[in-house]
Design an enzyme around this catalytic site. Structure first.
Site, PDB file in Angstrom:
ATOM      1  N   ARG A 232       0.843  -1.187   0.000  1.00 22.95           N
ATOM      2  CA  ARG A 232       0.000   0.000   0.000  1.00 22.95           C
ATOM      3  C   ARG A 232       0.884   1.245   0.000  1.00 22.95           C
ATOM      4  NH1 ARG A 232      -3.564  -2.435  -1.728  1.00 22.95           N
ATOM      5  NH2 ARG A 232      -5.569  -2.980  -0.788  1.00 22.95           N
ATOM      6  N   GLU A 261      -3.974   7.614  -4.458  1.00 25.69           N
ATOM      7  CA  GLU A 261      -4.297   7.186  -5.830  1.00 25.69           C
ATOM      8  C   GLU A 261      -5.643   7.754  -6.278  1.00 25.69           C
ATOM      9  OE1 GLU A 261      -4.101   2.917  -5.628  1.00 25.69           O
ATOM     10  OE2 GLU A 261      -2.017   2.943  -5.025  1.00 25.69           O
ATOM     11  N   HIS A 279      -1.141   0.693 -10.070  1.00 17.82           N
ATOM     12  CA  HIS A 279      -1.823  -0.287  -9.209  1.00 17.82           C
ATOM     13  C   HIS A 279      -2.426  -1.441 -10.037  1.00 17.82           C
ATOM     14  CE1 HIS A 279      -3.944  -0.657  -5.038  1.00 17.82           C
ATOM     15  NE2 HIS A 279      -3.776  -1.842  -5.586  1.00 17.82           N
TER      16      HIS A 279
END
Ligand code: NDP
Length: 323
Positions: A232, A261, A279
């Site tokens: 993360r 994000e 991601h």
């Protein structure tokens, strides 16, 4: 008709989640998981949530008949699972079905980072191979590296198994030492960073790991150091990382995840010694379909026989006492 439980879909979900929820339950979609969007009628009818978005305490409180939150993804840091458990609401995630995909992507990102493959391809596409000659010899290599895995869980072990084939040394740190592996254990993240030159971050997000990789850890990694983060974005102090990459404290980084994000810190996008992905670690059709199926199987398991397939640890007691 009429007897199926009503499942709320807040925000965007994978199409297979929507199709299966619509086919197997009564489905209601809303724009975002905002308590202000919950009408009295919805508050009375909603018994489950299928989502990949943030579900906070206020939203859970707005749904008095809620029984289960089925989250899309193994990392459920966007869901307030502690509050859910206190309210008697089960939370499920999608472990295991994505571990191999994420581990594959991690290896790809690691090699992209040390061998500059994305930059070499950009060089070819720009016609520079013909005009300027071969791409530069990379200063970095995977050869001779010692890889430290921060978080030797389901995905961490899948990464380690792959790395065994690369002939690198493997160590790890997590809060507890595992008895089922032979990799060397480091007592702390600092200890791990001091003993390795390649740090792979694959711990869960949330407060316990918030900015755990900071300036001190990066400096312990050293000037030949490579950081790869597929866990993360919150786990790495982004400002400290940008500084460390700019002034040679570490050599390079590969990142799939970011603190805010889909925003990516502009400073990072300007650096050559960082490889950036949006991601995508689990983002194949194959694996996302498997995640979608597991999410809906969790709902079906709960409503059929009070047995979700993969409840998160916080929900453990609810599941064992409530069937
Ligand atoms: P697991 O729960 O199986 O593994 C987590 C590991 O981290 C365990 O080894 C655990 O060991 C360790 N850990 C947890 N908290 C801490 C802590 N505070 N300090 C040190 N170690 C800790 O999870 P998975 O392997 O299935 O997934 C890991 C994470 O990867 C997910 O939570 C998610 O955030 C991220 N992820 C990212 C993806 C992407 O697209 N980039 C895709 C999938 C997952 P111990 O409890 O002993 O500390």
């Amino acid at each position: 008709e009429g007897s199926e439980p009503t499942i709320l879909i807040p925000g965007k979900v994978h199409p297979r989640v929507r199709e299966r929820v619509e086919a197997e339950f009564a489905a209601v979609a809303i724009e975002t998981a905002d308590a202000a969007l919950i009408t009295p009628e919805l508050a009375a009818s909603i018994r489950g949530i299928a989502s990949s978005t943030r579900i906070d305490a206020a939203f859970i409180d707005a749904l008095p008949n809620l029984e289960i939150i089925a989250h899309f993804g193994v990392g459920y840091d966007p869901v307030d699972a502690g509050h859910a458990a206190r309210c008697g609401v089960v939370v499920t995630n999608t472990p295991d079905v994505l571990s191999d995909e994420v581990a594959d992507t991690t290896i790809g990102l690691l090699i992209n980072t040390v061998r500059e493959l994305p930059r070499a391809e950009t060089y070819l596409r720009a016609g520079r191979w013909a005009s300027e000659g071969g791409y530069r010899l990379t200063p970095l290599t995977l050869r001779g590296r010692t890889v430290g895995i921060f978080g030797l869980g389901r995905i961490g072990r899948a990464i380690a198994r792959r790395l065994e084939g690369f002939g690198v040394e493997i160590l790890y740190h997590s809060r507890s030492k595992r008895e089922d592996v032979s990799y060397a254990y480091a007592e702390s993240l600092k200890d791990l960073a001091e003993r390795c030159d390649t740090l792979i971050v694959i711990v869960p997000g949330g407060p316990a790991t918030d900015r755990a990789v900071d300036a001190e850890i990066l400096s312990a990694l050293g000037s030949n150091g490579v950081l790869v983060n597929v866990g993360r974005g919150s786990t790495v102090d982004c400002d400290a990382l940008e500084t460390a990459l700019s002034n040679g404290t570490i050599a390079a980084a590969g990142l799939d995840v970011f603190p805010n994000e889909p925003k990516v810190p502009e400073g990072l996008t300007k650096l050559d010694n960082v490889s950036l992905l949006p991601h995508v670690a689990s983002a194949s059709q194959h694996t996302r379909n498997a995640m979608a199926d597991l999410l809906v199987d969790n709902l079906a398991g709960w409503f059929d026989r009070r047995r979700p397939v993969t409840p998160v640890p916080e929900s453990g007691e609810l599941v064992s006492t409530r069937h």
